[in-house]
Scaffold this motif. Sequence first.
Motif, short mmCIF file in Angstrom:
data_model
loop_
_atom_site.label_atom_id
_atom_site.label_comp_id
_atom_site.label_asym_id
_atom_site.label_seq_id
_atom_site.Cartn_x
_atom_site.Cartn_y
_atom_site.Cartn_z
N PRO A 11 0.86 -1.31 -0.03
CA PRO A 11 -0.12 0.10 -0.07
C PRO A 11 0.75 1.43 -0.24
O PRO A 11 0.41 2.29 -0.56
CB PRO A 11 -0.82 -0.13 1.30
N ALA A 12 2.06 1.11 0.60
CA ALA A 12 2.99 2.36 0.48
C ALA A 12 4.41 1.70 0.24
O ALA A 12 4.81 0.91 0.72
CB ALA A 12 3.11 3.17 1.99
N PRO A 13 5.12 2.54 -0.65
CA PRO A 13 6.70 2.44 -0.74
C PRO A 13 7.31 1.84 0.46
O PRO A 13 7.28 2.34 1.51
CB PRO A 13 7.19 3.60 -1.30
N ARG A 14 8.11 0.66 0.27
CA ARG A 14 9.10 0.45 1.30
C ARG A 14 10.21 1.10 1.22
O ARG A 14 10.47 1.73 0.17
CB ARG A 14 9.52 -1.23 0.96
N ALA A 15 11.07 0.99 2.37
CA ALA A 15 12.31 1.61 2.55
C ALA A 15 13.18 1.40 1.43
O ALA A 15 13.47 0.20 0.80
CB ALA A 15 12.97 1.37 3.63
N HIS A 16 14.09 2.52 0.72
CA HIS A 16 14.98 2.42 -0.51
C HIS A 16 14.52 1.81 -1.84
O HIS A 16 15.27 1.42 -2.68
CB HIS A 16 16.01 1.34 0.08
N GLU A 17 13.23 1.90 -1.82
CA GLU A 17 12.63 1.40 -3.13
C GLU A 17 13.23 2.19 -4.24
O GLU A 17 13.19 3.47 -4.18
CB GLU A 17 11.43 1.22 -3.17
N ALA A 18 13.61 1.75 -5.40
CA ALA A 18 14.20 2.79 -6.63
C ALA A 18 13.14 3.39 -7.21
O ALA A 18 13.41 4.57 -7.55
CB ALA A 18 14.98 1.75 -7.52
N GLY A 19 11.90 2.83 -7.39
CA GLY A 19 10.90 3.47 -7.96
C GLY A 19 9.69 3.94 -7.20
O GLY A 19 8.83 4.22 -7.57
N ALA A 20 9.94 4.12 -5.83
CA ALA A 20 9.02 4.58 -4.88
C ALA A 20 8.30 6.12 -5.45
O ALA A 20 9.09 7.04 -5.57
CB ALA A 20 9.42 4.75 -3.60
N ASP A 178 18.58 12.41 0.92
CA ASP A 178 18.80 11.85 2.08
C ASP A 178 18.02 11.01 2.74
O ASP A 178 16.57 11.26 2.51
CB ASP A 178 19.27 13.03 3.24
N LEU A 179 18.24 9.85 3.25
CA LEU A 179 17.31 9.12 3.95
C LEU A 179 16.47 9.75 5.15
O LEU A 179 17.08 10.59 5.83
CB LEU A 179 18.02 7.97 4.85
N ARG A 180 15.27 9.74 4.94
CA ARG A 180 14.43 10.15 5.97
C ARG A 180 13.37 8.95 6.29
O ARG A 180 12.37 8.57 5.47
CB ARG A 180 13.53 11.30 5.41
N ASP A 181 13.41 8.77 7.57
CA ASP A 181 12.53 7.41 8.11
C ASP A 181 12.76 6.37 7.26
O ASP A 181 11.52 5.69 7.00
CB ASP A 181 10.99 8.10 8.29
N GLY A 182 13.97 6.01 6.73
CA GLY A 182 13.96 4.73 6.34
C GLY A 182 13.86 4.76 4.68
O GLY A 182 14.09 3.75 4.06
N HIS A 183 13.61 5.91 4.17
CA HIS A 183 13.46 5.91 2.76
C HIS A 183 14.19 7.11 2.20
O HIS A 183 14.14 8.14 2.80
CB HIS A 183 12.01 5.98 2.28
N ARG A 184 14.26 7.24 0.68
CA ARG A 184 14.68 8.53 0.10
C ARG A 184 13.75 9.19 -0.48
O ARG A 184 12.73 8.45 -1.21
CB ARG A 184 15.78 8.00 -0.91
N PRO A 185 13.28 10.53 -0.28
CA PRO A 185 12.41 11.14 -0.77
C PRO A 185 12.11 11.71 -2.12
O PRO A 185 11.16 12.23 -2.44
CB PRO A 185 12.40 12.63 0.17
N ASP A 186 13.35 11.55 -2.90
CA ASP A 186 13.34 12.09 -4.28
C ASP A 186 13.63 10.93 -5.28
O ASP A 186 13.70 9.80 -4.89
CB ASP A 186 14.52 13.07 -4.26
#
Length: 210
Positions: A11-20, A178-186
Amino acid sequence: MTVTALHDGDPAPRAHEAGANIAAPARAATPAPTPTASVPASPPAPLAASKPVRVRIPAAGVDTAPVLELGLAADGSVEVPSVADADRIGWYREGVTPGQTGPAVLIGHFDTVEGPAVLRDVARIHPGDTITVDRADGSAAVFAVRTVEQVDKEHFPTQRVYGDTARPELRVITCGGDLRDGHRPDNIIVYADLLRTSAVSPGGTRPSAG
């Protein structure tokens, strides 16, 4: 028209996903605008359809094969490579193949929960660098990088990435920021134009006639 954000089946992107949060392509009636930049003076003729089998980006230390095929998940989101395939690049098969008229789209991980991935050195890619895609028919499409942009995933430029183009183009997409709460925002998006075509030989590639 509703555009579904890309994730990997959750339902939501997981941490570090390339295509999130890479949006799935919306069907457009008009060509999409592209960033202003120079294009080859004499663009090569478009190639016929042929699946990509190998991707080389020397500036980022990428030389990977085979190429994964990515489609749309049941919920309409765009697939991304699995964590197990973090060292490989995927091609969005619902679009054109690299070298055809239009924007061919490649997606790869910057990193995963298990560490750095295939596009970990994307920051080393600059305008003028080349990206070579070997194709199943024995040809290779060589692209010149036009521009690289970093965008907030919440404002992914769907039309600019997937919209129709008048010439063969390439997009390479990964995560950034930069990582934010386990994922990359961009997302980092590389835009490239077809520079030349080559015939693949056992020793590498050689320019085709003309």
